[in-house]
Structures are given as structure tokens and as C-alpha cells.
Enzyme design. Structure first.
Site, PDB file in Angstrom:
ATOM      1  N   GLU A  43       0.831  -1.210   0.000  1.00 58.60           N
ATOM      2  CA  GLU A  43       0.000   0.000   0.000  1.00 58.60           C
ATOM      3  C   GLU A  43       0.867   1.262   0.000  1.00 58.60           C
ATOM      4  O   GLU A  43       0.649   2.209   0.758  1.00 58.60           O
ATOM      5  CB  GLU A  43      -0.943  -0.004   1.212  1.00 58.60           C
ATOM      6  CG  GLU A  43      -1.861  -1.206   1.292  1.00 58.60           C
ATOM      7  CD  GLU A  43      -2.917  -1.244   0.193  1.00 58.60           C
ATOM      8  OE1 GLU A  43      -2.989  -0.293  -0.597  1.00 58.60           O
ATOM      9  OE2 GLU A  43      -3.662  -2.242   0.133  1.00 58.60           O
ATOM     10  N   GLN A 101       1.052   3.700  -1.889  1.00 61.03           N
ATOM     11  CA  GLN A 101       0.432   4.970  -2.258  1.00 61.03           C
ATOM     12  C   GLN A 101       0.063   5.824  -1.050  1.00 61.03           C
ATOM     13  O   GLN A 101      -0.098   7.033  -1.160  1.00 61.03           O
ATOM     14  CB  GLN A 101      -0.820   4.734  -3.119  1.00 61.03           C
ATOM     15  CG  GLN A 101      -2.030   4.182  -2.377  1.00 61.03           C
ATOM     16  CD  GLN A 101      -2.003   2.678  -2.249  1.00 61.03           C
ATOM     17  OE1 GLN A 101      -1.068   2.014  -2.701  1.00 61.03           O
ATOM     18  NE2 GLN A 101      -3.036   2.108  -1.641  1.00 61.03           N
ATOM     19  N   CYS A 108     -17.774  -5.287 -18.364  1.00 60.88           N
ATOM     20  CA  CYS A 108     -17.702  -5.885 -19.701  1.00 60.88           C
ATOM     21  C   CYS A 108     -16.742  -7.061 -19.814  1.00 60.88           C
ATOM     22  O   CYS A 108     -16.723  -7.751 -20.832  1.00 60.88           O
ATOM     23  CB  CYS A 108     -17.331  -4.818 -20.728  1.00 60.88           C
ATOM     24  SG  CYS A 108     -15.630  -4.219 -20.568  1.00 60.88           S
TER      25      CYS A 108
END
Length: 210
Positions: free
Chosen positions: A94, A96, A153
Site C-alpha cells: 500500500e 500509495q 464488460c
């Protein structure tokens, strides 16, 4: 692709590996895999994560698939330098959420002959480069960009879309709040979402659990 060094060499060579991508892309899973392989090779390993990451455990790095490895939670990047002793490999999850000083920290570790493996989100939920990750990718020896699957999708997903309209400073969440989307579905979602008003008092942080 990263290269595992030969631990039998007399020369201690450091390196920086970055594993980056969206939420649910397997970043932490790949970090844990590499660290466990290092342990099998009888290398000394230290693992760190930010104190804010308490979603699954306070003292472990845990993937979405519930694979885990013991870690040390730290408040800032400089603490990593203070705690790192005689080790061969340092893992950071993590990334970030750390300050930009992490870039200098991992560079110093690598220059001291330590293999550093960093995992983190490359973009926040707005699609903006996240924290120190861009800088880490710039100084890295090896970069692995991992992808999730778009839940709309089925194509490759690289964006972390926030489903919640909550605007709080800290917003920990999983699939109930975030979902991985491909570029097309992410763009479509943003086009139909109302624009957010400017935030007062500076930029707020959005805490995404990668």
C-alpha cells in the site's frame, strides 16, 4: 519482468521492484508471493505497511484472496530506514499511502544492497497518479503493471471506480464501495456522474484498499 538475484554471489546488489495497478488486480498477492519465495531461499525479509491499512489486520499484509504475511505497520517512510536492520529483502505494501519521502528511502535501501519490493495503487479513484507511486516507478529497476477484470464488460481493467457518493476524508472500502473498470466503462461512468464541486481546505485523501 523482475529478476531474482543469485544469493550465492559475493557482491550484494540492491534493486527496486514496483508492482502497480488498480484495485483487485493482485498487487498484494504478487508482493506476498515474491516475499515468500525470498524466505524459502533463506533470505532475511522485513515487511512494512502504513498504519492506516487496518482493513484486514493491524499487523499483517493481507491480499483480497486472504493470503497473508506478517508485517510492521509504520507511520511514515523515514521509520522504515530506522527499523530496517541486516536484511536482504524489504517489502512495502500500500505504498500509495506513504509520503513522497518513500522514493528516497527505497533508493537508499537499494544502494545499500537491499532488494526492495513495493506494491501500490498507481491511480486514485479519479484516475490521478497516486502519491509516491509515479516517482517509485521512475527509479525502479523492474516494474510490473498488473490488471484486474472489468466487472461491467470483462475486459482488462486499470481504473478503480468509486461507487459510493460519500465524500469523507478517509474511506476504506472493498467491493461494496469500489470496482475495477476498463478505460471505456470508466469513461462512460464518469460522463454520467455529476461533476463534484470544488473541495474546501485543500485536497482530500481517498483511502483505497489495493
Amino acid at each position: 519482468m523482475f529478476i531474482e538475484r543469485d544469493i550465492n554471489t559475493n557482491k550484494k546488489i540492491g534493486s527496486i521492484e514496483v508492482v502497480a495497478g488498480s484495485m483487485f488486480s493482485g498487487k498484494t498477492e504478487e508482493l506476498i508471493r515474491r516475499l515468500k519465495r525470498a524466505k524459502i531461499a533463506k533470505q532475511k525479509v522485513e515487511i512494512y505497511k502504513p498504519m492506516t491499512d487496518v482493513r484486514y489486520s493491524e499487523t499483517e499484509v493481507v491480499s483480497h484472496d486472504e493470503n497473508s504475511i506478517n508485517s510492521t505497520p509504520v507511520e511514515n517512510s523515514s521509520t522504515i530506514l530506522l527499523l530496517t536492520g541486516n536484511v536482504d529483502v524489504v517489502g512495502i505494501d500500500e505504498a500509495q499511502f506513504f509520503d513522497t519521502g518513500l522514493i528516497e528511502v527505497v533508493t537508499k535501501l537499494a544502494n545499500n544492497g537491499i532488494r526492495v519490493i513495493v506494491a501500490g495503487l498507481d491511480m486514485d479513484f479519479k484516475g490521478v497518479p497516486f502519491g509516491p507511486i509515479p516517482g517509485l516507478m521512475a527509479v525502479a529497476d523492474h516494474i510490473t503493471k498488473v490488471h484486474a477484470i472489468c466487472v461491467r464488460c470483462g475486459n482488462i481493467a486499470q481504473f478503480s471506480h468509486r461507487k459510493s457518493e460519500k465524500d469523507q476524508v478517509v474511506l476504506l472500502g472493498e467491493k461494496d464501495i469500489y470496482e475495477p473498470l476498463c478505460r471505456s466503462c470508466y469513461r462512460e461512468e464518469n460522463e454520467k456522474s455529476p461533476s463534484q464541486p470544488p473541495q474546501k481546505g485543500g485536497v482530500k485523501k481517498e483511502i483505497l484498499k489495493g
